[in-house]
Design a protein around this motif. Structure first.
Motif, PDB file in Angstrom:
ATOM      1  N   LYS A  20      -4.805  -9.567   2.732  1.00 46.94           N
ATOM      2  CA  LYS A  20      -6.501  -9.333   2.956  1.00 46.94           C
ATOM      3  C   LYS A  20      -6.691  -7.601   3.139  1.00 46.94           C
ATOM      4  N   GLU A  21      -8.052  -7.614   2.926  1.00 53.88           N
ATOM      5  CA  GLU A  21      -8.595  -6.142   3.248  1.00 53.88           C
ATOM      6  C   GLU A  21      -8.031  -5.437   4.326  1.00 53.88           C
ATOM      7  N   GLU A  22      -7.945  -5.875   5.610  1.00 54.20           N
ATOM      8  CA  GLU A  22      -7.363  -5.183   6.890  1.00 54.20           C
ATOM      9  C   GLU A  22      -6.043  -4.921   6.891  1.00 54.20           C
ATOM     10  N   ILE A  23      -5.224  -5.777   6.056  1.00 55.17           N
ATOM     11  CA  ILE A  23      -3.605  -5.551   5.885  1.00 55.17           C
ATOM     12  C   ILE A  23      -3.435  -4.550   4.951  1.00 55.17           C
ATOM     13  N   ARG A  24      -4.391  -4.408   3.705  1.00 59.05           N
ATOM     14  CA  ARG A  24      -4.094  -3.393   2.618  1.00 59.05           C
ATOM     15  C   ARG A  24      -4.655  -2.058   3.135  1.00 59.05           C
ATOM     16  N   ARG A  25      -5.588  -2.082   4.093  1.00 59.34           N
ATOM     17  CA  ARG A  25      -6.000  -0.863   4.775  1.00 59.34           C
ATOM     18  C   ARG A  25      -5.090  -0.176   5.571  1.00 59.34           C
ATOM     19  N   HIS A  26      -4.497  -1.024   6.362  1.00 56.44           N
ATOM     20  CA  HIS A  26      -3.387  -0.742   7.373  1.00 56.44           C
ATOM     21  C   HIS A  26      -2.344  -0.113   6.605  1.00 56.44           C
ATOM     22  N   LEU A  27      -1.892  -0.693   5.611  1.00 54.62           N
ATOM     23  CA  LEU A  27      -0.518  -0.134   4.817  1.00 54.62           C
ATOM     24  C   LEU A  27      -1.036   1.281   4.043  1.00 54.62           C
ATOM     25  N   GLU A  28      -2.366   1.091   3.594  1.00 52.80           N
ATOM     26  CA  GLU A  28      -2.695   2.563   2.929  1.00 52.80           C
ATOM     27  C   GLU A  28      -2.765   3.470   3.954  1.00 52.80           C
ATOM     28  N   ASN A  29      -3.000   3.439   4.987  1.00 55.16           N
ATOM     29  CA  ASN A  29      -3.008   4.511   6.142  1.00 55.16           C
ATOM     30  C   ASN A  29      -1.596   4.853   6.346  1.00 55.16           C
ATOM     31  N   LEU A  30      -0.812   3.882   6.190  1.00 57.95           N
ATOM     32  CA  LEU A  30       0.607   4.245   6.576  1.00 57.95           C
ATOM     33  C   LEU A  30       1.232   4.936   5.303  1.00 57.95           C
ATOM     34  N   GLY A  31       0.503   5.246   4.072  1.00 54.01           N
ATOM     35  CA  GLY A  31       1.051   5.891   2.986  1.00 54.01           C
ATOM     36  C   GLY A  31       1.413   4.865   1.783  1.00 54.01           C
ATOM     37  N   PHE A  32       1.301   3.635   1.958  1.00 51.99           N
ATOM     38  CA  PHE A  32       1.657   2.703   0.995  1.00 51.99           C
ATOM     39  C   PHE A  32       0.559   2.558  -0.020  1.00 51.99           C
ATOM     40  N   VAL A  33       0.319   3.298  -1.232  1.00 59.35           N
ATOM     41  CA  VAL A  33      -0.490   3.380  -2.124  1.00 59.35           C
ATOM     42  C   VAL A  33      -0.021   3.228  -3.430  1.00 59.35           C
ATOM     43  N   PRO A  34      -0.761   2.398  -4.338  1.00 61.88           N
ATOM     44  CA  PRO A  34      -0.437   2.195  -5.646  1.00 61.88           C
ATOM     45  C   PRO A  34       0.054   3.650  -6.390  1.00 61.88           C
ATOM     46  N   GLY A  35       1.362   3.456  -6.960  1.00 62.83           N
ATOM     47  CA  GLY A  35       1.617   4.750  -7.713  1.00 62.83           C
ATOM     48  C   GLY A  35       2.699   5.897  -6.750  1.00 62.83           C
ATOM     49  N   GLY A  36       2.822   5.329  -5.575  1.00 60.92           N
ATOM     50  CA  GLY A  36       3.802   6.070  -4.655  1.00 60.92           C
ATOM     51  C   GLY A  36       5.084   5.301  -4.757  1.00 60.92           C
ATOM     52  N   THR A  37       5.961   6.088  -4.464  1.00 63.82           N
ATOM     53  CA  THR A  37       7.385   5.966  -4.460  1.00 63.82           C
ATOM     54  C   THR A  37       8.014   5.337  -3.169  1.00 63.82           C
ATOM     55  N   ILE A  38       8.688   4.434  -3.193  1.00 66.77           N
ATOM     56  CA  ILE A  38       9.209   3.556  -2.020  1.00 66.77           C
ATOM     57  C   ILE A  38      10.750   3.331  -2.116  1.00 66.77           C
ATOM     58  N   THR A  39      11.565   3.584  -0.985  1.00 65.55           N
ATOM     59  CA  THR A  39      13.006   3.184  -1.202  1.00 65.55           C
ATOM     60  C   THR A  39      13.256   2.278   0.180  1.00 65.55           C
ATOM     61  N   ILE A  40      14.040   1.322   0.096  1.00 66.38           N
ATOM     62  CA  ILE A  40      14.426   0.529   1.176  1.00 66.38           C
ATOM     63  C   ILE A  40      15.679   1.299   1.701  1.00 66.38           C
ATOM     64  N   VAL A  41      15.531   1.744   3.075  1.00 60.89           N
ATOM     65  CA  VAL A  41      16.915   2.172   3.599  1.00 60.89           C
ATOM     66  C   VAL A  41      17.780   1.156   4.302  1.00 60.89           C
ATOM     67  N   SER A  42      17.132   0.293   4.952  1.00 60.97           N
ATOM     68  CA  SER A  42      17.974  -0.916   5.410  1.00 60.97           C
ATOM     69  C   SER A  42      17.031  -1.936   5.846  1.00 60.97           C
ATOM     70  N   ARG A  43      17.941  -3.225   6.012  1.00 58.05           N
ATOM     71  CA  ARG A  43      17.101  -4.435   6.628  1.00 58.05           C
ATOM     72  C   ARG A  43      17.815  -4.839   8.230  1.00 58.05           C
ATOM     73  N   ALA A  44      17.059  -5.002   9.088  1.00 60.03           N
ATOM     74  CA  ALA A  44      17.475  -5.552  10.175  1.00 60.03           C
ATOM     75  C   ALA A  44      16.369  -6.291  10.949  1.00 60.03           C
ATOM     76  N   ALA A  45      17.047  -7.602  11.471  1.00 62.21           N
ATOM     77  CA  ALA A  45      16.341  -8.241  12.305  1.00 62.21           C
ATOM     78  C   ALA A  45      15.165  -8.733  11.575  1.00 62.21           C
ATOM     79  N   GLY A  46      14.910  -9.227  10.332  1.00 64.34           N
ATOM     80  CA  GLY A  46      13.538  -9.658   9.646  1.00 64.34           C
ATOM     81  C   GLY A  46      12.566  -8.518   9.277  1.00 64.34           C
TER      82      GLY A  46
END
Length: 69
Positions: A20-46
């Motif tokens: 939804k638009e609100e989720i996309r906007r929230h993620l974008e505010n955190l820095g999750f934008v198309p073209g950006g690089t992302i690396t998983i550091v770890s997984r814990a409790a879901g």
């Protein structure tokens, strides 16, 4: 593929953000934008801890499934 399927330590490029638009906007505010690089550091409790724009952010598996790389 969704971020939840990526292995830890591998650098990926965000292709698009789904949901939804609100989720996309929230993620974008955190820095999750198309073209950006992302690396998983770890997984814990879901939750997934990622490196994005030299910051570590924890996102739920539900939100991570909406991030396509």
């Amino acid at each position: 593929m969704p971020l939840t399927l990526c292995p830890e330590g591998e650098e990926n490029i965000i292709k698009r953000i789904g949901g939804k638009e609100e989720i996309r906007r929230h993620l974008e505010n955190l820095g999750f934008v198309p073209g950006g690089t992302i690396t998983i550091v770890s997984r814990a409790a879901g939750n997934i801890i990622v490196n994005i724009k030299e910051s570590r952010i924890a996102v739920s598996s539900e939100m991570a499934s909406k991030i396509m790389v």
